[in-house]
Design a protein around this motif. Sequence first.
Motif, PDB file in Angstrom:
ATOM      1  N   ASP A 178       6.164  -1.938   5.185  1.00 36.61           N
ATOM      2  CA  ASP A 178       6.986  -0.857   5.741  1.00 36.61           C
ATOM      3  C   ASP A 178       8.263  -0.682   4.923  1.00 36.61           C
ATOM      4  OD1 ASP A 178       5.272  -0.094   7.699  1.00 36.61           O
ATOM      5  OD2 ASP A 178       6.360  -1.015   9.362  1.00 36.61           O
ATOM      6  N   SER A 179       8.888  -1.794   4.538  1.00 35.01           N
ATOM      7  CA  SER A 179      10.111  -1.707   3.748  1.00 35.01           C
ATOM      8  C   SER A 179       9.822  -1.151   2.360  1.00 35.01           C
ATOM      9  CB  SER A 179      10.779  -3.082   3.624  1.00 35.01           C
ATOM     10  OG  SER A 179      10.005  -3.967   2.837  1.00 35.01           O
ATOM     11  N   THR A 180       8.667  -1.483   1.805  1.00 40.39           N
ATOM     12  CA  THR A 180       8.276  -0.943   0.500  1.00 40.39           C
ATOM     13  C   THR A 180       8.147   0.572   0.574  1.00 40.39           C
ATOM     14  OG1 THR A 180       7.072  -2.989  -0.037  1.00 40.39           O
ATOM     15  CG2 THR A 180       6.572  -1.044  -1.359  1.00 40.39           C
ATOM     16  N   LYS A 181       7.473   1.070   1.603  1.00 38.56           N
ATOM     17  CA  LYS A 181       7.326   2.516   1.780  1.00 38.56           C
ATOM     18  C   LYS A 181       8.677   3.192   1.975  1.00 38.56           C
ATOM     19  CE  LYS A 181       4.182   4.043   4.589  1.00 38.56           C
ATOM     20  NZ  LYS A 181       3.338   4.190   5.799  1.00 38.56           N
ATOM     21  N   ARG A 182       9.524   2.595   2.796  1.00 41.99           N
ATOM     22  CA  ARG A 182      10.836   3.185   3.063  1.00 41.99           C
ATOM     23  C   ARG A 182      11.686   3.238   1.790  1.00 41.99           C
ATOM     24  NH1 ARG A 182      14.188   3.103   7.615  1.00 41.99           N
ATOM     25  NH2 ARG A 182      12.254   3.368   8.785  1.00 41.99           N
ATOM     26  N   LEU A 183      11.666   2.172   1.022  1.00 33.05           N
ATOM     27  CA  LEU A 183      12.459   2.120  -0.211  1.00 33.05           C
ATOM     28  C   LEU A 183      11.933   3.105  -1.256  1.00 33.05           C
ATOM     29  CD1 LEU A 183      12.908  -1.737  -0.343  1.00 33.05           C
ATOM     30  CD2 LEU A 183      14.792  -0.083  -0.261  1.00 33.05           C
ATOM     31  N   LEU A 184      10.617   3.260  -1.342  1.00 29.07           N
ATOM     32  CA  LEU A 184      10.048   4.240  -2.261  1.00 29.07           C
ATOM     33  C   LEU A 184      10.480   5.652  -1.894  1.00 29.07           C
ATOM     34  CD1 LEU A 184       6.398   2.867  -2.666  1.00 29.07           C
ATOM     35  CD2 LEU A 184       8.115   3.032  -4.475  1.00 29.07           C
ATOM     36  N   LEU A 185      10.466   5.954  -0.601  1.00 28.26           N
ATOM     37  CA  LEU A 185      10.869   7.287  -0.144  1.00 28.26           C
ATOM     38  C   LEU A 185      12.343   7.536  -0.431  1.00 28.26           C
ATOM     39  CD1 LEU A 185      10.250   9.916   1.322  1.00 28.26           C
ATOM     40  CD2 LEU A 185      10.715   8.739   3.492  1.00 28.26           C
ATOM     41  N   ILE A 186      13.199   6.561  -0.117  1.00 29.12           N
ATOM     42  CA  ILE A 186      14.634   6.705  -0.374  1.00 29.12           C
ATOM     43  C   ILE A 186      14.887   6.903  -1.864  1.00 29.12           C
ATOM     44  CG2 ILE A 186      16.868   5.523  -0.302  1.00 29.12           C
ATOM     45  CD1 ILE A 186      15.896   4.126   2.252  1.00 29.12           C
ATOM     46  N   GLY A 187      14.237   6.071  -2.688  1.00 29.46           N
ATOM     47  CA  GLY A 187      14.409   6.189  -4.130  1.00 29.46           C
ATOM     48  C   GLY A 187      13.969   7.540  -4.657  1.00 29.46           C
ATOM     49  N   LEU A 188      12.843   8.050  -4.140  1.00 28.03           N
ATOM     50  CA  LEU A 188      12.342   9.349  -4.581  1.00 28.03           C
ATOM     51  C   LEU A 188      13.309  10.471  -4.212  1.00 28.03           C
ATOM     52  CD1 LEU A 188      10.060  11.118  -5.762  1.00 28.03           C
ATOM     53  CD2 LEU A 188       9.076  11.193  -3.458  1.00 28.03           C
ATOM     54  N   VAL A 189      13.851  10.431  -3.003  1.00 28.99           N
ATOM     55  CA  VAL A 189      14.790  11.474  -2.562  1.00 28.99           C
ATOM     56  C   VAL A 189      16.038  11.476  -3.449  1.00 28.99           C
ATOM     57  CG1 VAL A 189      16.330  12.194  -0.698  1.00 28.99           C
ATOM     58  CG2 VAL A 189      13.981  11.509  -0.171  1.00 28.99           C
ATOM     59  N   ILE A 190      16.585  10.292  -3.707  1.00 23.13           N
ATOM     60  CA  ILE A 190      17.799  10.210  -4.538  1.00 23.13           C
ATOM     61  C   ILE A 190      17.492  10.634  -5.967  1.00 23.13           C
ATOM     62  CG2 ILE A 190      19.578   8.652  -5.440  1.00 23.13           C
ATOM     63  CD1 ILE A 190      19.219   6.970  -2.918  1.00 23.13           C
ATOM     64  N   LEU A 191      16.333  10.206  -6.493  1.00 22.18           N
ATOM     65  CA  LEU A 191      15.950  10.601  -7.849  1.00 22.18           C
ATOM     66  C   LEU A 191      15.769  12.114  -7.948  1.00 22.18           C
ATOM     67  CD1 LEU A 191      15.180   9.731 -10.713  1.00 22.18           C
ATOM     68  CD2 LEU A 191      12.817   9.449  -9.911  1.00 22.18           C
ATOM     69  N   THR A 192      15.235  12.731  -6.901  1.00 25.36           N
ATOM     70  CA  THR A 192      15.056  14.182  -6.883  1.00 25.36           C
ATOM     71  C   THR A 192      16.399  14.894  -7.029  1.00 25.36           C
ATOM     72  OG1 THR A 192      13.119  13.971  -5.440  1.00 25.36           O
ATOM     73  CG2 THR A 192      14.175  16.128  -5.541  1.00 25.36           C
ATOM     74  N   ILE A 193      17.370  14.451  -6.247  1.00 19.95           N
ATOM     75  CA  ILE A 193      18.707  15.065  -6.316  1.00 19.95           C
ATOM     76  C   ILE A 193      19.321  14.827  -7.690  1.00 19.95           C
ATOM     77  CG2 ILE A 193      21.010  15.111  -5.302  1.00 19.95           C
ATOM     78  CD1 ILE A 193      19.732  14.067  -2.698  1.00 19.95           C
ATOM     79  N   GLY A 194      19.109  13.627  -8.247  1.00 21.04           N
ATOM     80  CA  GLY A 194      19.651  13.320  -9.570  1.00 21.04           C
ATOM     81  C   GLY A 194      19.055  14.199 -10.657  1.00 21.04           C
ATOM     82  N   ILE A 195      17.757  14.433 -10.592  1.00 27.65           N
ATOM     83  CA  ILE A 195      17.108  15.286 -11.601  1.00 27.65           C
ATOM     84  C   ILE A 195      17.573  16.734 -11.471  1.00 27.65           C
ATOM     85  CG2 ILE A 195      14.881  16.261 -12.313  1.00 27.65           C
ATOM     86  CD1 ILE A 195      13.622  13.552 -11.740  1.00 27.65           C
ATOM     87  N   VAL A 196      17.704  17.207 -10.226  1.00 28.13           N
ATOM     88  CA  VAL A 196      18.214  18.562 -10.013  1.00 28.13           C
ATOM     89  C   VAL A 196      19.614  18.691 -10.602  1.00 28.13           C
ATOM     90  CG1 VAL A 196      18.966  20.222  -8.265  1.00 28.13           C
ATOM     91  CG2 VAL A 196      16.804  19.000  -7.969  1.00 28.13           C
TER      92      VAL A 196
END
Length: 255
Positions: A178-196
């Motif tokens: 569960d923590s792995t899934k949560r961390l992947l989602l958080i990382g993806l959201v932040i990376l998305t904003i960073g790329i934008v």
Amino acid sequence: MTERWLLALATAFAAFAAVNAWRSLLGGHRSRWTLPLLGLTFIAQLMALGLRGEMRGACPLSDPGEILAFLSWSLVLFYLMVGPTYRLSLLGLFTAPLVVILQLIALIPELMTPNPPHVESTDAWREAHAALSVLSFGSLTLAAVSGIMFVILDHLLKEKKLTGNLFNNLPSVHNLIDSTKRLLLIGLVILTIGIVAGFLTPNLGFNVHLVVASIVWIAYAVLVSLAYVRGLPPHKLAFSSVVLFLVSIFAFGIL
């Protein structure tokens, strides 16, 4: 106290956290000091980065030492966010030693520029792109660490090598995945904003760095989508999080 001494202090706190976590594991009981020690690590890191930022007049991400220090800080940040929520105090078994290694490398004089020049002006989009990209990898790194812990713990359970107090004090495999899934989602959201933010940076253009970042984003987006929408077996999710992280680090390392 200079930023280097603060970073050294943060490294000492993380080292104490690592030793305490491993001693507790070998003693078959849950560590009560890992979380407070990593909390002190976080404070010292934040102070060091704050001083470094004042010296730069910008986000402290201009040399390899600063990048490693920032990544270490983000690792501890996400551990403090996710670890207590899932009762994963022993996630510090891997997080604390990794922070120590990264910060010891960051403290090498050649990697962290002494008395860095003060920047006269900065671009908000460029600063956001750099900071959020590194911050996202703090979450993605911890997701890989959690994935490694899942694989190890699951193997030990199947081999019936965990019994007694040691078994009772280890996190459940369910919490780890569960923590792995949560961390992947958080990382993806932040990376998305960073790329934008990178695309919105004036005069940056669609350079090689952004191309690689976009490819990495697509790979993580696929993994997160499979995990949350279709569902992935825990082993595949854990293994994929580790492999994808290693490939991403290699790709950015050769740029």
